[in-house]
Design a protein around this motif. Structure first.
Motif, PDB file in Angstrom:
ATOM      1  N   ILE A   1       0.848  -1.185   0.000  1.00 44.37           N
ATOM      2  CA  ILE A   1       0.000   0.000   0.000  1.00 44.37           C
ATOM      3  C   ILE A   1       0.887   1.240   0.000  1.00 44.37           C
ATOM      4  CG2 ILE A   1      -1.967   1.118   1.104  1.00 44.37           C
ATOM      5  CD1 ILE A   1      -2.376  -1.906   0.448  1.00 44.37           C
ATOM      6  N   ILE A   2       0.638   2.175  -0.922  1.00 43.91           N
ATOM      7  CA  ILE A   2       1.461   3.371  -1.035  1.00 43.91           C
ATOM      8  C   ILE A   2       0.640   4.589  -0.647  1.00 43.91           C
ATOM      9  CG2 ILE A   2       3.074   4.657  -2.461  1.00 43.91           C
ATOM     10  CD1 ILE A   2       3.603   1.612  -2.223  1.00 43.91           C
TER      11      ILE A   2
ATOM     12  N   MET B   1       4.710  15.100  -8.771  1.00 44.54           N
ATOM     13  CA  MET B   1       4.889  13.650  -8.758  1.00 44.54           C
ATOM     14  C   MET B   1       5.909  13.279  -7.701  1.00 44.54           C
ATOM     15  SD  MET B   1       4.915  12.570 -12.746  1.00 44.54           S
ATOM     16  CE  MET B   1       3.739  13.320 -13.872  1.00 44.54           C
ATOM     17  N   ASP B   2       5.751  12.092  -7.144  1.00 40.91           N
ATOM     18  CA  ASP B   2       6.614  11.633  -6.052  1.00 40.91           C
ATOM     19  C   ASP B   2       7.636  10.639  -6.598  1.00 40.91           C
ATOM     20  OD1 ASP B   2       5.221  13.175  -4.180  1.00 40.91           O
ATOM     21  OD2 ASP B   2       3.687  11.624  -3.989  1.00 40.91           O
ATOM     22  N   LEU B   3       8.691  11.170  -7.192  1.00 39.24           N
ATOM     23  CA  LEU B   3       9.690  10.337  -7.853  1.00 39.24           C
ATOM     24  C   LEU B   3      10.491   9.523  -6.851  1.00 39.24           C
ATOM     25  CD1 LEU B   3      11.015  13.026 -10.358  1.00 39.24           C
ATOM     26  CD2 LEU B   3       9.126  11.407 -10.676  1.00 39.24           C
TER      27      LEU B   3
ATOM     28  N   GLU C   1      -2.243   9.457  -7.835  1.00 42.92           N
ATOM     29  CA  GLU C   1      -1.502   9.442  -9.096  1.00 42.92           C
ATOM     30  C   GLU C   1      -0.125  10.083  -8.950  1.00 42.92           C
ATOM     31  OE1 GLU C   1      -4.378  13.043  -9.585  1.00 42.92           O
ATOM     32  OE2 GLU C   1      -4.271  11.134  -8.508  1.00 42.92           O
ATOM     33  N   ARG C   2       0.088  10.828  -7.884  1.00 39.99           N
ATOM     34  CA  ARG C   2       1.405  11.431  -7.681  1.00 39.99           C
ATOM     35  C   ARG C   2       2.506  10.373  -7.667  1.00 39.99           C
ATOM     36  NH1 ARG C   2       2.024  16.823  -5.355  1.00 39.99           N
ATOM     37  NH2 ARG C   2       4.104  16.017  -4.848  1.00 39.99           N
TER      38      ARG C   2
ATOM     39  N   VAL D   1      -4.208   2.212  -9.313  1.00 35.69           N
ATOM     40  CA  VAL D   1      -3.881   3.591  -8.963  1.00 35.69           C
ATOM     41  C   VAL D   1      -5.171   4.379  -8.809  1.00 35.69           C
ATOM     42  CG1 VAL D   1      -3.597   4.236 -11.405  1.00 35.69           C
ATOM     43  CG2 VAL D   1      -2.606   5.681  -9.619  1.00 35.69           C
ATOM     44  N   ILE D   2      -5.268   5.139  -7.717  1.00 35.33           N
ATOM     45  CA  ILE D   2      -6.433   5.977  -7.459  1.00 35.33           C
ATOM     46  C   ILE D   2      -6.103   7.404  -7.902  1.00 35.33           C
ATOM     47  CG2 ILE D   2      -7.982   6.900  -5.692  1.00 35.33           C
ATOM     48  CD1 ILE D   2      -7.508   4.368  -4.083  1.00 35.33           C
TER      49      ILE D   2
END
Length: 369
Positions: free
Chosen positions: A10-11, A66-68, A91-92, A109-110
């Motif tokens: 879970i992210i 975005m969370d690279l 989606e980030r 992905v939400i």
């Protein structure tokens, strides 16, 4: 946990407070989606707490939204611990993970801002829609919009409305009569329209409680001259926030007209769960979280006249306002509980793992939530 549930990571795209689990257990905080998913899947979640500081990358992430760094950490965990599926709660992180995850790892992905033109161009340009097994938008309107824009089959893009903890947010006896109009939140709020409306209603007190646990920035009221009947109130933790709803005669959630179609949904849900009537801006996603005329009054974006009329209508008719609050509570219990949401996520994950086929082979597969 069902024996059929896959090993799932879970992210969460935030930093968990160290005391969060204890606060939930003690009834001081609402149940949290990623903690509940971790329990349900017998798995773990990861968040920004595992990401190392890097000022250059942080600036790039802020620009890209975005969370690279988090996506890279997820990839390492997936490889090392052999996860079968990943749930990206935003989606980030879901967008960069579409480029990184191995093809044999299922990915849900939400999307919270699915109709962003920038994001849609990026997805189509890189063909990312072929790398996700399921896209879950937080409204039916956004799910349909993404299906059309990305030319994807209906079973690949589904609606997954955000939930509310109806046990934490529930009607409670008031120690004094509800006496104010209250507006809460920060993201995409149209406070100037509300301020102009309240200027025409000097006999009605209004609290602006501006803040968010998820985003930061200006709220839009900063350049406005506030009339004397509006007072700025501090952002408060969930346990105290419930009292703010209790003292609210009406909860107003004014939203800007933008591609953020479901902005304000959590405030609308909490208000209705607390048994409070709602006035909100009519947006394609947000309107799915209310029953217009029964649990809420909706106004057109930027319409001061409609905002004045809606506030006056409910302020002058407390019987109707009370009935709308009760109907809102019933709506939340019937359609938007956290437990219902968890069951839907579990169904989605089981489905996508059961059909690990190339994207083009899913055209005749259906899913029922």
């Amino acid at each position: 946990m069902s024996d059929q549930l896959p090993r799932t990571l879970i992210i969460a795209t935030n930093t968990s407070m160290p005391e969060l689990a204890a606060a939930v257990r003690d009834g001081k905080h609402q149940r949290v989606d990623y903690l509940e998913l971790s329990t349900r899947f017998g798995s773990r979640h990861i968040d920004y707490g595992i990401v190392r500081a890097n000022p250059i990358l942080q600036r790039l992430e802020a620009w890209l939204r975005m969370d690279l760094r988090l996506a890279w950490q997820v990839l390492q965990r997936v490889r090392r611990e052999r996860y079968q599926a990943v749930i990206s709660l935003s989606e980030r992180v879901g967008i960069p993970l579409a480029l990184l995850l191995p093809r044999n790892v299922r990915h849900l992905v939400i999307f919270h801002h699915g109709m962003s033109e920038h994001k849609l161009r990026l997805i189509k340009g890189l063909g990312l829609q072929r790398r996700w097994d399921v896209i879950a938008a937080i409204s039916q309107a956004e799910a349909e919009g993404m299906r059309q824009a990305l030319k994807m089959p209906a079973e690949r893009v589904v609606a997954l409305h955000t939930p509310v903890d109806t046990n934490f947010y529930r009607p409670q006896p008031a120690t004094s009569p509800a006496s104010v109009v209250q507006s809460l939140g920060l993201s995409h709020r149209d406070y100037p329209t509300l301020i102009q409306a309240m200027r025409r209603l000097p006999h009605i007190p209004c609290h602006l409680r501006v803040g968010s646990s998820w985003v930061s920035g200006k709220a839009g009221y900063e350049n406005e001259t506030l009339p004397t009947n509006i007072s700025l109130q501090p952002f408060v933790p969930p346990e105290r926030l419930r009292n703010c709803y209790i003292e609210s005669r009406i909860v107003v959630v004014p939203i800007k007209a933008s591609t953020q179609w479901s902005a304000g949904c959590t405030s609308v849900q909490a208000a209705q769960a607390m048994g409070r009537p709602v006035i909100a801006t009519r947006r394609p996603g947000l309107r799915e979280y209310v029953v217009e005329g029964e649990t809420a009054l909706l106004v057109e974006p930027g319409s001061v006249e409609q905002m004045v009329t809606a506030i006056t209508t409910l302020w002058d008719d407390p019987v109707r306002a009370e009935a709308m609050g009760q109907a809102g509570r019933q709506l939340m219990e019937e359609r938007f509980t956290l437990d219902q949401w968890l069951m839907r996520v579990e169904t989605l994950v089981q489905w996508m793992v059961a059909y690990p086929k190339p994207y083009s082979q899913f055209s005749n597969v259906t899913i029922t939530l």
